[in-house]
Design an enzyme around this catalytic site. Structure first.
Site, PDB file in Angstrom:
ATOM      1  N   SER A  35       7.896 -13.343 102.775  1.00 60.55           N
ATOM      2  CA  SER A  35       8.396 -12.300 101.871  1.00 60.55           C
ATOM      3  C   SER A  35       9.871 -11.984 102.103  1.00 60.55           C
ATOM      4  CB  SER A  35       7.580 -11.031 102.095  1.00 60.55           C
ATOM      5  OG  SER A  35       8.204  -9.934 101.480  1.00 60.55           O
ATOM      6  N   GLU A  74      10.965  -9.223 101.979  1.00 56.77           N
ATOM      7  CA  GLU A  74      10.957  -7.981 102.758  1.00 56.77           C
ATOM      8  C   GLU A  74      11.382  -8.266 104.208  1.00 56.77           C
ATOM      9  OE1 GLU A  74      10.444  -5.048 101.362  1.00 56.77           O
ATOM     10  OE2 GLU A  74      10.169  -3.793 103.120  1.00 56.77           O
ATOM     11  N   TYR A  87       4.777  -4.003 107.596  1.00 59.64           N
ATOM     12  CA  TYR A  87       4.433  -5.166 106.756  1.00 59.64           C
ATOM     13  C   TYR A  87       5.431  -6.305 106.986  1.00 59.64           C
ATOM     14  CZ  TYR A  87       4.413  -7.989 102.436  1.00 59.64           C
ATOM     15  OH  TYR A  87       4.407  -9.020 101.538  1.00 59.64           O
TER      16      TYR A  87
HETATM   17  P1  NAP Z   1      -1.905  -8.516  95.978  1.00 59.34           P
HETATM   18  O1  NAP Z   1      -1.997  -8.458  94.487  1.00 59.34           O
HETATM   19  O2  NAP Z   1      -1.835  -7.251  96.750  1.00 59.34           O
HETATM   20  O3  NAP Z   1      -3.166  -9.355  96.487  1.00 59.34           O
HETATM   21  C1  NAP Z   1      -3.503  -9.397  97.847  1.00 59.34           C
HETATM   22  C2  NAP Z   1      -4.756 -10.246  98.003  1.00 59.34           C
HETATM   23  O4  NAP Z   1      -5.078 -10.321  99.405  1.00 59.34           O
HETATM   24  C3  NAP Z   1      -6.005  -9.674  97.306  1.00 59.34           C
HETATM   25  O5  NAP Z   1      -6.740 -10.746  96.767  1.00 59.34           O
HETATM   26  C4  NAP Z   1      -6.763  -9.047  98.470  1.00 59.34           C
HETATM   27  O6  NAP Z   1      -8.164  -9.008  98.265  1.00 59.34           O
HETATM   28  C5  NAP Z   1      -6.451 -10.051  99.576  1.00 59.34           C
HETATM   29  N1  NAP Z   1      -6.713  -9.509 100.906  1.00 59.34           N
HETATM   30  C6  NAP Z   1      -6.294  -8.334 101.416  1.00 59.34           C
HETATM   31  N2  NAP Z   1      -6.748  -8.190 102.679  1.00 59.34           N
HETATM   32  C7  NAP Z   1      -7.491  -9.285 102.952  1.00 59.34           C
HETATM   33  C8  NAP Z   1      -8.254  -9.709 104.066  1.00 59.34           C
HETATM   34  N3  NAP Z   1      -8.343  -8.968 105.177  1.00 59.34           N
HETATM   35  N4  NAP Z   1      -8.903 -10.904 104.001  1.00 59.34           N
HETATM   36  C9  NAP Z   1      -8.826 -11.661 102.875  1.00 59.34           C
HETATM   37  N5  NAP Z   1      -8.131 -11.313 101.775  1.00 59.34           N
HETATM   38  C10 NAP Z   1      -7.473 -10.131 101.817  1.00 59.34           C
HETATM   39  O7  NAP Z   1      -0.649  -9.406  96.427  1.00 59.34           O
HETATM   40  P2  NAP Z   1       0.260 -10.410  95.550  1.00 59.34           P
HETATM   41  O8  NAP Z   1       1.333  -9.615  94.905  1.00 59.34           O
HETATM   42  O9  NAP Z   1      -0.621 -11.284  94.759  1.00 59.34           O
HETATM   43  O10 NAP Z   1       0.966 -11.232  96.704  1.00 59.34           O
HETATM   44  C11 NAP Z   1       0.385 -12.430  97.231  1.00 59.34           C
HETATM   45  C12 NAP Z   1       0.953 -12.705  98.604  1.00 59.34           C
HETATM   46  O11 NAP Z   1       2.365 -12.877  98.518  1.00 59.34           O
HETATM   47  C13 NAP Z   1       0.752 -11.594  99.617  1.00 59.34           C
HETATM   48  O12 NAP Z   1       0.603 -12.195 100.883  1.00 59.34           O
HETATM   49  C14 NAP Z   1       2.052 -10.811  99.567  1.00 59.34           C
HETATM   50  O13 NAP Z   1       2.242 -10.137 100.785  1.00 59.34           O
HETATM   51  C15 NAP Z   1       3.032 -11.934  99.356  1.00 59.34           C
HETATM   52  N6  NAP Z   1       4.260 -11.596  98.657  1.00 59.34           N
HETATM   53  C16 NAP Z   1       4.206 -10.958  97.461  1.00 59.34           C
HETATM   54  C17 NAP Z   1       5.384 -10.697  96.774  1.00 59.34           C
HETATM   55  C18 NAP Z   1       5.367 -10.000  95.428  1.00 59.34           C
HETATM   56  O14 NAP Z   1       6.434  -9.516  95.010  1.00 59.34           O
HETATM   57  N7  NAP Z   1       4.230  -9.942  94.749  1.00 59.34           N
HETATM   58  C19 NAP Z   1       6.617 -11.115  97.311  1.00 59.34           C
HETATM   59  C20 NAP Z   1       6.619 -11.791  98.528  1.00 59.34           C
HETATM   60  C21 NAP Z   1       5.441 -12.044  99.191  1.00 59.34           C
HETATM   61  P3  NAP Z   1      -8.911  -7.716  97.605  1.00 59.34           P
HETATM   62  O15 NAP Z   1      -8.785  -7.909  96.122  1.00 59.34           O
HETATM   63  O16 NAP Z   1     -10.285  -7.856  98.114  1.00 59.34           O
HETATM   64  O17 NAP Z   1      -8.188  -6.502  98.104  1.00 59.34           O
HETATM   65  O1  G4F Z   2       7.260  -2.029  94.144  1.00 55.60           O
HETATM   66  P1  G4F Z   2       7.445  -1.754  95.589  1.00 55.60           P
HETATM   67  O2  G4F Z   2       6.357  -1.041  96.290  1.00 55.60           O
HETATM   68  O3  G4F Z   2       7.743  -3.173  96.246  1.00 55.60           O
HETATM   69  P2  G4F Z   2       8.386  -3.597  97.658  1.00 55.60           P
HETATM   70  O4  G4F Z   2       8.316  -2.513  98.641  1.00 55.60           O
HETATM   71  O5  G4F Z   2       9.720  -4.173  97.375  1.00 55.60           O
HETATM   72  O6  G4F Z   2       7.371  -4.737  98.145  1.00 55.60           O
HETATM   73  C1  G4F Z   2       6.924  -5.758  97.256  1.00 55.60           C
HETATM   74  O7  G4F Z   2       7.825  -6.834  97.311  1.00 55.60           O
HETATM   75  C2  G4F Z   2       7.878  -7.511  98.592  1.00 55.60           C
HETATM   76  C3  G4F Z   2       8.900  -8.647  98.451  1.00 55.60           C
HETATM   77  O8  G4F Z   2      10.176  -8.178  98.796  1.00 55.60           O
HETATM   78  C4  G4F Z   2       6.495  -8.051  98.902  1.00 55.60           C
HETATM   79  F1  G4F Z   2       6.539  -8.764 100.056  1.00 55.60           F
HETATM   80  C5  G4F Z   2       5.522  -6.901  99.004  1.00 55.60           C
HETATM   81  O9  G4F Z   2       4.227  -7.412  99.252  1.00 55.60           O
HETATM   82  C6  G4F Z   2       5.516  -6.154  97.667  1.00 55.60           C
HETATM   83  O10 G4F Z   2       4.979  -7.010  96.699  1.00 55.60           O
HETATM   84  O11 G4F Z   2       8.793  -0.925  95.823  1.00 55.60           O
HETATM   85  C7  G4F Z   2      10.038  -1.368  95.314  1.00 55.60           C
HETATM   86  C8  G4F Z   2      11.069  -0.280  95.531  1.00 55.60           C
HETATM   87  C9  G4F Z   2      11.118   0.271  96.957  1.00 55.60           C
HETATM   88  O12 G4F Z   2      12.449   0.407  97.365  1.00 55.60           O
HETATM   89  C10 G4F Z   2      10.479   1.638  96.854  1.00 55.60           C
HETATM   90  O13 G4F Z   2      10.964   2.586  97.804  1.00 55.60           O
HETATM   91  O14 G4F Z   2      10.735   0.836  94.702  1.00 55.60           O
HETATM   92  C11 G4F Z   2      10.893   2.024  95.449  1.00 55.60           C
HETATM   93  N1  G4F Z   2      10.035   3.071  94.881  1.00 55.60           N
HETATM   94  C12 G4F Z   2      10.501   4.252  94.355  1.00 55.60           C
HETATM   95  N2  G4F Z   2       9.462   5.006  93.951  1.00 55.60           N
HETATM   96  C13 G4F Z   2       8.696   3.067  94.802  1.00 55.60           C
HETATM   97  C14 G4F Z   2       8.333   4.282  94.213  1.00 55.60           C
HETATM   98  N3  G4F Z   2       7.784   2.146  95.172  1.00 55.60           N
HETATM   99  C15 G4F Z   2       6.470   2.414  94.935  1.00 55.60           C
HETATM  100  N4  G4F Z   2       5.542   1.483  95.274  1.00 55.60           N
HETATM  101  N5  G4F Z   2       6.069   3.609  94.387  1.00 55.60           N
HETATM  102  C16 G4F Z   2       6.961   4.576  94.008  1.00 55.60           C
HETATM  103  O15 G4F Z   2       6.573   5.639  93.506  1.00 55.60           O
END
Ligand code: NAP
Ligand code: G4F
Length: 337
Positions: free
Chosen positions: A132, A134, A155
């Protein structure tokens, strides 16, 4: 046929990746699911129900916190490709549940790597780790493969541990293991508590008179947002390369939460300033102020480029959530329909 195993198949990325692989005629897709007290498979129900993919889509109970379940599933399927997308993926919640997050994200990856290493003694198995942006945390932008990491949340620390373990398994055991450092990617399937989806859902409900206010934390934070469908394609491309490596996937541009608000509300002819209020409960003990990727190496090597731009992404999410809000309003007005 190639067998792919996806952890996190019920999540945003897992569902798009499953669709992407099943569109190829030579893939059988296996997903890990965990037991929940009620069904949480709405992102993949259409795949399970699809007659054409029925024989090529299988779900298995396991959990990243349970090494034996992972090992059993990996040995049973003997996958050619493993995509480790499962995680407690919410940054702010990781401050409330740091140990659980470290266990699932950090040790969970290690457990899966061990199961993969055992299988790799029998056959070639390719491993993708969902790293990530992050992990860059407070490192100055633009952030690319040469940028030093400075994680700012439990995280991010857990993801960094998983990232280095994956690289170490590649170096120590010659495992075909890739990491994809993905910047934020969104879609209509994004979890409702991430900021983009929270905004598009709220804007649509406000437009339809179903909600008055939207409470947010830091709206000056800046993110490099792309479309999840484009990003899962990059995951697959990484595993098709002759050698395993590390990659950055990003749009290479950044926008504040405030800009996202302005555009999303503007698409519904609303002025966000009338509806948005600050709630300190959404602030994080340590924030990542700006993420802005540099994916030039990845684009050069993989030939990857996104098909959906920032405005196209916001529009896709707003239109989807407006339709949901219209249906919600209709159901309230005509409960017996
Ligand atoms: P998401 O929508 O939150 O999905 C997370 C998945 O992980 C869900 O299927 C959840 O299952 C499963 N999970 C959670 N805890 C688990 C456990 N203990 N054992 C097995 N499965 C588990 O996340 P996403 O946005 O699709 O992201 C996919 C991956 O990319 C994650 O690893 C995230 O950290 C990483 N990532 C995401 C972003 C982004 O912007 N989306 C960016 C960088 C990296 P349940 O449905 O059962 O909860
Ligand atoms: O949408 P966010 O919660 O995403 P964040 O923290 O960037 O994390 C996501 O992206 C990561 C990749 O860089 C992934 F690895 C991670 O799993 C996840 O998918 O927040 C984005 C920004 C933050 O700066 C947060 O402080 O939005 C700001 N924010 C402001 N108000 C909020 C809110 N975020 C959330 N979730 N909820 C609010 O009400």
């Amino acid at each position: 046929m190639k067998h792919a195993l996806i952890t996190g198949i019920t999540g945003q990325d897992g569902s798009y990746l499953a669709e992407f692989l099943l569109d190829k005629p030579d893939y059988v897709v296996h997903g890990l699911v965990r037991r929940a007290s009620s069904f949480n498979r709405k992102r993949i129900d259409h795949i399970t129900a699809g007659a054409q993919t029925h024989d090529r889509f299988h779900l298995h109970y396991a959990d990243l916190s349970d090494a034996s379940s992972l090992s059993t599933v990996v040995q049973k399927i003997k996958p050619d490709e493993i995509y480790n997308l499962g995680a407690q993926s919410h940054v702010r919640i990781s401050f409330d549940q740091p140990i659980y997050t470290a266990d699932t994200v950090g040790l969970g990856t290690l457990r899966l790597l061990e199961a993969t290493r055992n299988l790799s003694q029998e056959k070639l198995v390719k491993f993708y780790q969902a790293s990530s942006s992050e992990m860059f945390g407070s490192a100055p932008p633009p952030q690319g493969l040469e940028t030093p990491f400075h994680p700012r949340s439990p995280y991010a620390c857990a993801k960094l541990y998983a990232h280095w373990q994956t690289i170490n398994y590649r170096e120590a055991y010659n495992l075909f293991a890739c990491t994809g450092i993905l910047f934020n990617h969104e879609s209509p399937r994004r979890g409702e508590s991430f900021v983009t989806r929270k905004i598009t859902l709220s804007a649509a409900r406000i437009k339809e008179g179903l909600q008055d206010k939207l409470y947010l934390g830091n709206i000056e934070a800046s993110r490099d947002w792309g479309f999840a469908g484009d990003y899962v394609r990059a995951m697959w491309m990484m595993l098709q390369q002759p050698k395993p490596d590390d990659y950055v996937i990003a749009m290479d541009e950044t926008h504040t939460v405030r800009e996202f608000l302005d555009i999303a509300f503007g698409m519904l002819d609303l002025d966000y300033k009338k509806y948005v209020e600050f709630d300190p409960k959404y602030m994080r003990p340590s924030e990542v102020d700006i993420l802005h990727g540099d994916s030039s190496k990845t684009r050069r090597i993989l030939g990857w480029k996104p098909e959906v731009d920032f405005k196209g992404l916001v529009k896709m999410m707003v239109e989807h959530d407006h339709e949901l809000a219209r249906r919600e309003k209709h159901a309230l007005a005509f409960p017996n329909d």
